[in-house]
Design an enzyme around this catalytic site. Structure first.
Site, PDB file in Angstrom:
ATOM      1  N   THR A  23      44.304  20.165  54.587  1.00 38.06           N
ATOM      2  CA  THR A  23      44.377  20.641  53.493  1.00 38.06           C
ATOM      3  C   THR A  23      43.030  19.707  52.636  1.00 38.06           C
ATOM      4  O   THR A  23      43.093  18.665  52.470  1.00 38.06           O
ATOM      5  CB  THR A  23      45.504  20.880  52.644  1.00 38.06           C
ATOM      6  N   CYS A  29      47.499  19.420  42.724  1.00 38.63           N
ATOM      7  CA  CYS A  29      48.517  19.762  43.789  1.00 38.63           C
ATOM      8  C   CYS A  29      49.110  18.630  44.463  1.00 38.63           C
ATOM      9  O   CYS A  29      48.242  17.581  44.670  1.00 38.63           O
ATOM     10  CB  CYS A  29      47.849  20.850  44.794  1.00 38.63           C
ATOM     11  N   HIS A  46      50.906  22.806  50.675  1.00 41.63           N
ATOM     12  CA  HIS A  46      50.037  22.501  49.650  1.00 41.63           C
ATOM     13  C   HIS A  46      50.728  23.274  48.416  1.00 41.63           C
ATOM     14  O   HIS A  46      50.319  24.273  48.213  1.00 41.63           O
ATOM     15  CB  HIS A  46      48.544  23.019  49.993  1.00 41.63           C
TER      16      HIS A  46
END
Length: 163
Positions: A23, A29, A46
């Protein structure tokens, strides 16, 4: 031939060794990598926000939140044959990307709240966190290899680290 599976923002994916998951752009995040070391089944979530119950508009994307995304990742891994009782985790991200002078609002603290919510959910599920690279003020790209459990972390201007 192994495949590198892309996980988008507010997304999650599972894979079986020798495949891996990646990711990009973890700022505030958090990337939660989970694996079953015996079956070499793994996954990566994520997550963007800590708590789905705080959403007023009834967002249906369960991968967006720590409280629902981690549970769904575990569920999907179990469906592939992993055992929750063997699962271990590593986490990265949760940065403070925007500092506002004198502002301690929840918006400015979303990264640390995401980290705490992720840790709390993993603890509730009795999935130990083996390593983490969280906080600070820079974004990260992560690649997780369920075969070895290596979690590669890349950040602009920094050496790649493996946790």
């Amino acid at each position: 031939m192994s495949e590198m599976i892309k996980v988008g923002m507010a997304d999650l994916k599972t894979c079986v060794s020798p495949n891996s998951v990646i990711t990009l752009g973890l700022g505030s995040c958090v990337g939660i990598a989970i694996r079953d070391p015996l079956t070499k089944i793994g996954g990566l979530a994520h997550i963007m926000l800590p708590d789905s119950t705080a959403m007023l508009n009834g967002c249906q994307n369960i991968a967006k939140f720590a409280d629902t995304g981690i549970v769904e990742l575990v569920r999907q891994m179990e469906k592939l044959g992993a055992s929750r009782f063997r699962m271990v985790a590593k986490i990265a991200g949760g940065a403070t990307m925007f500092a506002f002078e004198g502002n301690k609002s929840s918006v400015g603290q979303v990264g640390s709240r995401n980290v705490e919510a992720s840790k709390a959910k993993l603890m509730e599920l009795k999935i130990p966190i083996l390593a983490q690279d969280t906080g600070a003020n820079y974004g990260r790209t992560v690649i997780f290899y369920p075969e070895t459990g290596e979690f590669h972390i890349r950040a602009v201007g920094k050496s790649e680290s493996i946790i």
